[in-house]
Scaffold this motif. Structure first.
Motif, short mmCIF file in Angstrom:
data_model
loop_
_atom_site.label_atom_id
_atom_site.label_comp_id
_atom_site.label_asym_id
_atom_site.label_seq_id
_atom_site.Cartn_x
_atom_site.Cartn_y
_atom_site.Cartn_z
N VAL A 2 -36.27 89.23 10.16
CA VAL A 2 -36.08 87.78 10.12
C VAL A 2 -34.88 87.49 10.05
CG1 VAL A 2 -36.65 85.46 9.04
CG2 VAL A 2 -38.58 87.27 9.28
N GLN A 3 -34.32 86.66 10.79
CA GLN A 3 -32.87 86.22 10.88
C GLN A 3 -32.80 84.63 11.00
OE1 GLN A 3 -30.09 88.17 13.52
NE2 GLN A 3 -28.24 87.58 12.43
N LEU A 4 -32.36 83.73 9.98
CA LEU A 4 -32.21 82.37 10.10
C LEU A 4 -30.98 81.96 10.36
CD1 LEU A 4 -34.63 81.47 7.08
CD2 LEU A 4 -35.25 81.42 9.37
N VAL A 5 -30.92 81.15 11.55
CA VAL A 5 -29.60 80.76 11.82
C VAL A 5 -29.49 79.27 11.80
CG1 VAL A 5 -27.78 80.92 13.64
CG2 VAL A 5 -29.38 82.70 13.38
N GLU A 6 -28.77 78.62 11.00
CA GLU A 6 -28.43 77.19 10.90
C GLU A 6 -27.35 76.78 12.00
OE1 GLU A 6 -29.00 78.44 6.58
OE2 GLU A 6 -27.84 79.21 8.54
N LEU A 20 -29.51 68.76 11.46
CA LEU A 20 -29.28 70.16 11.14
C LEU A 20 -30.43 71.01 11.90
CD1 LEU A 20 -27.99 70.57 7.63
CD2 LEU A 20 -26.77 70.29 9.80
N SER A 21 -30.15 72.25 12.65
CA SER A 21 -31.47 73.08 13.04
C SER A 21 -31.43 74.48 12.27
CB SER A 21 -31.17 73.11 14.33
OG SER A 21 -31.20 72.07 15.04
N CYS A 22 -32.64 74.92 12.10
CA CYS A 22 -32.83 76.25 11.79
C CYS A 22 -33.65 77.11 12.63
CB CYS A 22 -33.25 76.29 10.31
SG CYS A 22 -33.75 77.69 9.42
N ILE A 23 -33.07 78.12 13.19
CA ILE A 23 -33.81 78.70 14.19
C ILE A 23 -34.05 80.26 13.64
CG2 ILE A 23 -33.96 79.52 16.58
CD1 ILE A 23 -32.87 76.92 17.30
N ASN A 24 -35.21 80.64 13.72
CA ASN A 24 -35.09 82.27 13.48
C ASN A 24 -34.95 83.08 14.56
OD1 ASN A 24 -35.91 84.78 12.55
ND2 ASN A 24 -38.18 84.48 12.84
N TRP A 36 -34.64 73.47 2.97
CA TRP A 36 -33.22 73.30 3.02
C TRP A 36 -32.70 73.33 1.63
CZ3 TRP A 36 -30.51 73.53 7.45
CH2 TRP A 36 -31.25 73.51 8.80
N PHE A 37 -31.42 73.93 1.32
CA PHE A 37 -30.64 73.79 0.05
C PHE A 37 -29.59 73.53 0.53
CE2 PHE A 37 -33.41 75.54 -3.28
CZ PHE A 37 -34.56 76.14 -2.49
N ARG A 38 -28.51 73.29 -0.46
CA ARG A 38 -27.07 72.96 -0.13
C ARG A 38 -26.31 73.40 -1.41
NH1 ARG A 38 -27.03 66.35 -0.15
NH2 ARG A 38 -27.17 66.07 -2.16
N GLN A 39 -24.88 73.59 -1.14
CA GLN A 39 -23.92 73.89 -2.15
C GLN A 39 -22.77 73.28 -1.94
OE1 GLN A 39 -23.68 78.17 -2.93
NE2 GLN A 39 -23.06 77.77 -5.08
N ALA A 40 -22.65 72.23 -2.74
CA ALA A 40 -21.34 71.76 -2.72
C ALA A 40 -20.24 72.52 -3.53
CB ALA A 40 -21.34 70.31 -3.35
N GLN A 76 -43.14 78.49 15.46
CA GLN A 76 -43.36 78.66 13.92
C GLN A 76 -42.12 78.60 13.00
OE1 GLN A 76 -45.80 79.01 11.52
NE2 GLN A 76 -47.40 78.39 13.04
N ASN A 77 -41.04 79.02 13.62
CA ASN A 77 -40.02 79.44 12.87
C ASN A 77 -38.75 78.53 13.16
OD1 ASN A 77 -40.46 83.19 13.23
ND2 ASN A 77 -41.53 81.39 12.02
N THR A 78 -38.89 77.35 13.37
CA THR A 78 -37.89 76.35 13.69
C THR A 78 -38.17 75.11 12.60
OG1 THR A 78 -39.03 75.15 15.29
CG2 THR A 78 -37.64 76.94 15.92
#
Length: 127
Positions: A2-6, A20-24, A36-40, A76-78
């Motif tokens: 599995v490889q998630l790409v934002e 934002l998009s997330c695709i496997n 979705w998570f975020r880090q400031a 399924q993975n988007t």
């Protein structure tokens, strides 16, 4: 694997919107939930939103409720995150995550519930 790409991050002004998009890009899998998570800068990574795939129920952090909307695609993975009325405090690297096991409502923000993570996409909101 599995490889998630934002994608979809960028520099915007306060009040603007961004999607934002997330695709496997790896092997197909059936996640129980995606999030979705975020880090400031200088801060810990924090939960933003999640969607449970079995019934498409969604969950949001209080800081983004009413401004952000999470959704999924036909595949399924988007997953997407529509962000509106952006604020400078939304500036962060946004990460996509996916979990295989059932997650109790109280555990949605827990990073340990998500086995797969993307590399992140930068969102910068100028005031």
């Amino acid at each position: 694997q599995v490889q998630l790409v934002e994608s979809g991050g960028g520099l915007v002004q306060a009040g603007d919107s961004l999607r934002l998009s997330c695709i496997n890009s790896g092997r197909t899998f059936r996640p129980y939930a995606m999030a979705w998570f975020r880090q400031a800068p200088g801060k810990d990574r924090e939960f933003v939103s999640a969607v449970r795939r079995i019934d498409e129920n969604t969950y949001y952090a209080d800081s983004v409720k009413g401004r952000f909307t999470v959704s999924t695609g036909n595949a399924q993975n988007t997953m997407y995150l529509q962000m509106t009325r952006l604020k400078s405090e939304d500036t962060a690297v946004y990460y996509c995550a996916a979990g295989l096991s059932p997650i109790h409502t109280s555990n949605w923000p827990a990073e340990r519930m998500y086995e797969y993570w993307g590399q992140g996409t930068q969102v910068t909101v100028s005031s």
